[in-house]
Scaffold this motif. Structure first.
Motif, PDB file in Angstrom:
ATOM      1  N   LEU A 294      72.296  56.707  12.315  1.00 13.55           N
ATOM      2  CA  LEU A 294      71.188  57.212  11.326  1.00 13.55           C
ATOM      3  C   LEU A 294      69.891  55.280  11.793  1.00 13.55           C
ATOM      4  N   ALA A 295      70.130  53.983  11.872  1.00 17.81           N
ATOM      5  CA  ALA A 295      69.052  53.228  12.197  1.00 17.81           C
ATOM      6  C   ALA A 295      69.491  52.269  13.218  1.00 17.81           C
ATOM      7  N   GLN A 296      68.803  51.667  14.019  1.00 15.75           N
ATOM      8  CA  GLN A 296      69.278  50.657  14.980  1.00 15.75           C
ATOM      9  C   GLN A 296      67.786  49.717  14.536  1.00 15.75           C
ATOM     10  N   ARG A 297      67.983  48.496  14.715  1.00 24.10           N
ATOM     11  CA  ARG A 297      67.097  47.296  15.108  1.00 24.10           C
ATOM     12  C   ARG A 297      67.829  46.305  15.951  1.00 24.10           C
ATOM     13  N   VAL A 298      66.441  46.008  17.131  1.00 30.91           N
ATOM     14  CA  VAL A 298      66.947  44.697  17.988  1.00 30.91           C
ATOM     15  C   VAL A 298      66.131  44.482  18.270  1.00 30.91           C
ATOM     16  N   VAL A 299      67.261  43.054  18.954  1.00 25.87           N
ATOM     17  CA  VAL A 299      67.198  41.581  18.919  1.00 25.87           C
ATOM     18  C   VAL A 299      67.162  40.978  20.039  1.00 25.87           C
TER      19      VAL A 299
ATOM     20  N   HIS B 217      67.465  43.398   6.349  1.00 28.12           N
ATOM     21  CA  HIS B 217      66.592  44.898   6.565  1.00 28.12           C
ATOM     22  C   HIS B 217      66.941  46.502   6.307  1.00 28.12           C
ATOM     23  N   VAL B 218      67.807  46.433   7.757  1.00 29.01           N
ATOM     24  CA  VAL B 218      67.805  48.537   8.664  1.00 29.01           C
ATOM     25  C   VAL B 218      68.929  48.430   7.280  1.00 29.01           C
ATOM     26  N   TYR B 219      70.018  47.774   7.020  1.00 26.50           N
ATOM     27  CA  TYR B 219      70.938  48.638   5.747  1.00 26.50           C
ATOM     28  C   TYR B 219      70.172  48.858   4.443  1.00 26.50           C
ATOM     29  N   VAL B 220      69.330  48.114   3.969  1.00 30.79           N
ATOM     30  CA  VAL B 220      68.253  48.154   3.005  1.00 30.79           C
ATOM     31  C   VAL B 220      67.294  49.171   3.086  1.00 30.79           C
ATOM     32  N   GLU B 221      67.254  49.824   3.858  1.00 30.48           N
ATOM     33  CA  GLU B 221      65.842  50.509   4.939  1.00 30.48           C
ATOM     34  C   GLU B 221      66.930  52.852   4.333  1.00 30.48           C
ATOM     35  N   ALA B 222      68.451  51.676   4.675  1.00 30.22           N
ATOM     36  CA  ALA B 222      69.139  53.699   4.915  1.00 30.22           C
ATOM     37  C   ALA B 222      69.728  53.714   3.790  1.00 30.22           C
TER      38      ALA B 222
ATOM     39  N   VAL C  18      72.141  65.092  14.686  1.00 26.17           N
ATOM     40  CA  VAL C  18      72.000  63.773  14.384  1.00 26.17           C
ATOM     41  C   VAL C  18      71.393  63.704  13.284  1.00 26.17           C
ATOM     42  N   PRO C  19      71.940  62.353  12.184  1.00 24.14           N
ATOM     43  CA  PRO C  19      70.886  61.896  11.068  1.00 24.14           C
ATOM     44  C   PRO C  19      69.377  61.662  11.607  1.00 24.14           C
ATOM     45  N   LEU C  20      68.052  61.632  11.007  1.00 22.85           N
ATOM     46  CA  LEU C  20      67.322  60.384  10.819  1.00 22.85           C
ATOM     47  C   LEU C  20      66.570  60.873   9.821  1.00 22.85           C
ATOM     48  N   ILE C  21      65.385  59.619   9.232  1.00 23.54           N
ATOM     49  CA  ILE C  21      65.146  59.064   7.708  1.00 23.54           C
ATOM     50  C   ILE C  21      64.390  59.934   7.993  1.00 23.54           C
TER      51      ILE C  21
ATOM     52  N   ARG D  10      70.408  41.413  27.549  1.00 27.01           N
ATOM     53  CA  ARG D  10      69.376  40.402  27.235  1.00 27.01           C
ATOM     54  C   ARG D  10      69.322  41.243  25.613  1.00 27.01           C
ATOM     55  N   TYR D  11      69.400  42.110  25.512  1.00 29.44           N
ATOM     56  CA  TYR D  11      69.470  42.858  24.048  1.00 29.44           C
ATOM     57  C   TYR D  11      70.665  43.049  23.154  1.00 29.44           C
ATOM     58  N   SER D  12      70.876  43.229  21.029  1.00 29.10           N
ATOM     59  CA  SER D  12      71.138  43.144  20.718  1.00 29.10           C
ATOM     60  C   SER D  12      70.729  43.966  20.180  1.00 29.10           C
ATOM     61  N   GLY D  13      71.700  44.164  18.317  1.00 29.18           N
ATOM     62  CA  GLY D  13      71.028  44.143  17.357  1.00 29.18           C
ATOM     63  C   GLY D  13      72.063  45.155  16.416  1.00 29.18           C
ATOM     64  N   ALA D  14      71.323  46.134  16.002  1.00 21.66           N
ATOM     65  CA  ALA D  14      72.647  46.208  14.242  1.00 21.66           C
ATOM     66  C   ALA D  14      72.557  47.837  14.358  1.00 21.66           C
ATOM     67  N   THR D  15      73.912  48.016  13.848  1.00 19.57           N
ATOM     68  CA  THR D  15      73.729  50.145  13.552  1.00 19.57           C
ATOM     69  C   THR D  15      74.500  50.619  12.500  1.00 19.57           C
ATOM     70  N   VAL D  16      73.244  51.215  11.826  1.00 21.59           N
ATOM     71  CA  VAL D  16      74.040  51.649  10.922  1.00 21.59           C
ATOM     72  C   VAL D  16      74.325  53.023  10.649  1.00 21.59           C
ATOM     73  N   HIS D  17      75.637  53.562  10.459  1.00 17.50           N
ATOM     74  CA  HIS D  17      76.121  54.284  11.174  1.00 17.50           C
ATOM     75  C   HIS D  17      77.074  55.387   9.490  1.00 17.50           C
TER      76      HIS D  17
END
Ligand SMILES: Nc1nc2c(c(=O)[nH]1)N[C@@H](CN(C=O)c1ccc(C(=O)N[C@@H](CCC(=O)O)C(=O)O)cc1)CN2
Ligand SMILES: NCC(=O)N[C@@H]1O[C@H](COP(=O)([O-])[O-])[C@@H](O)[C@H]1O
Length: 295
Positions: free
Chosen positions: A235-240, A261-266, A282-285, A216-223
């Motif tokens: 490193l970062a994720q966004r959910v849709v 959005h998430v890639y530019v922020e990362a 684990v990397p954190l921003i 029911r959910y997917s999204g994008a991952t920056v790793h």
């Protein structure tokens, strides 16, 4: 940097000439400065206060890979030099490039090279139009003009590349490159890793698999990139949401919007030394405003 200026650099590389013999030299930065103010402010990510102990330093103290060009004695940091690897349309390249404009969200970075295995792809065409040198990699039967890994590494060093960004690049990045740029290579993947990642999961194949699974959910991952496909630290994720009647194309478009959005922020966090490594790896921003808050 002009393509012509780097063609004579020490690596002996021949950069690909523009396909269009009269490329448009856009006043790119001026053009996007105005657009930047119209952009929707991205949603704040969930803040995680005082997590496990963290190392308040990036990969090499001030960050950067083989070609670290960090601050000089005056304490003014130079822009981090970015090489973007692309095999496809290039919309992530474009959003990162636009964000590196003077007032953009990633203005601490500068796209200095485009690496591709597909010289005719949209990303390569965008690079040529914007005066970004294009390097064909890897060398293969179908691309004998491509450069081998050692030559690519020399070129990245000549161009003083700090960080490598994979943005729809479909080849395995070789171990030599991963080792030359520790904690300095990012990838964007169009699912919530570790789900729907690995060999065979790219482009629409990812979204078809997500829909078929009933998720029911997917999204994008920056790793961060390690030596295998999609197994490096997230490193970062966004959910849709995945909607009941989604086609793979519709889901892809919803995810791609978040990717930008998430890639530019990362990338901004990487270039501004705001990535800290928790003691368990684990990397954190770190947020821009509060050194104790993490995105
Ligand atoms: N060392 C690494 N290299 C790459 C990574 C990585 O994490 N570590 N990520 C990929 C990007 N990727 C998804 O994010 C991905 C790309 C391509 C494939 C794939 O199965 N490719 C096919 C070839 C497709 C083609 O050339 O048309 C294959 O290898 O058979 C999986 C995942 C970038 N590189
Ligand atoms: N596994 C890698 C992968 O599937 N990458 C995906 O390819 C697309 C490239 O689009 P773009 O060229 O328009 O940025 C993006 O959706 C990216 O996440």
């Amino acid at each position: 940097m002009e393509a012509a200026a780097v063609a004579s650099c020490g690596s002996g590389l021949r950069y690909l000439p523009p396909l269009d013999p009269t490329p448009r030299r856009q006043n790119h930065r001026a053009a996007v400065a105005g657009l930047g103010t119209k952009r929707r402010r991205p949603r704040a990510a969930v803040a995680c206060r005082r997590p496990h102990r963290v190392h308040a330093a990036a990969a090499r103290g001030s960050g950067g890979g083989a070609g670290d060009s960090s601050s000089g004695s005056g304490g003014v940091r130079s822009k981090k030099r970015l090489a973007v690897f692309v095999s496809s349309g290039g919309s992530n390249l474009r959003s990162i490039h636009e964000a590196t404009a003077a007032c953009g969200k990633a203005s601490s970075g500068d796209v200095v090279a485009l690496v591709t295995d597909k010289p005719g792809c949209g990303g390569a065409e965008y690079a040529r139009r914007n005066g970004i040198p294009v390097v064909l990699f890897p060398r293969s039967k179908s691309a004998p003009e491509g450069v081998p890994t050692a030559q690519l590494l020399n070129a990245l060093r000549d161009l003083r590349v700090d960080f490598v960004l994979l943005a729809g690049y479909l080849k395995l990045v070789p171990g030599e490159l991963v080792q030359a740029y520790p904690r300095s290579i990012l990838n964007i993947h169009p699912s919530l890793l570790p789900a729907f990642g690995g060999k065979g999961y790219y482009g629409l194949k990812v979204h078809k698999a997500v829909i078929a699974s009933g998720a029911r959910y997917s999204g994008a991952t920056v790793h961060f990139v390690d030596e295998q496909f999609d197994t490096g630290r997230t490193l970062a994720q966004r959910v849709v949401p995945v909607l009941a009647d989604d086609t793979p194309e519709q889901l892809a478009a919803r995810v791609l919007h978040e990717e930008h959005h998430v890639y530019v922020e990362a990338v901004a966090a990487l270039c501004e030394d705001r990535i800290v490594w928790r003691e368990d790896g684990v990397p954190l921003i770190r947020t821009q405003t509060n050194p104790d808050a993490y995105a």
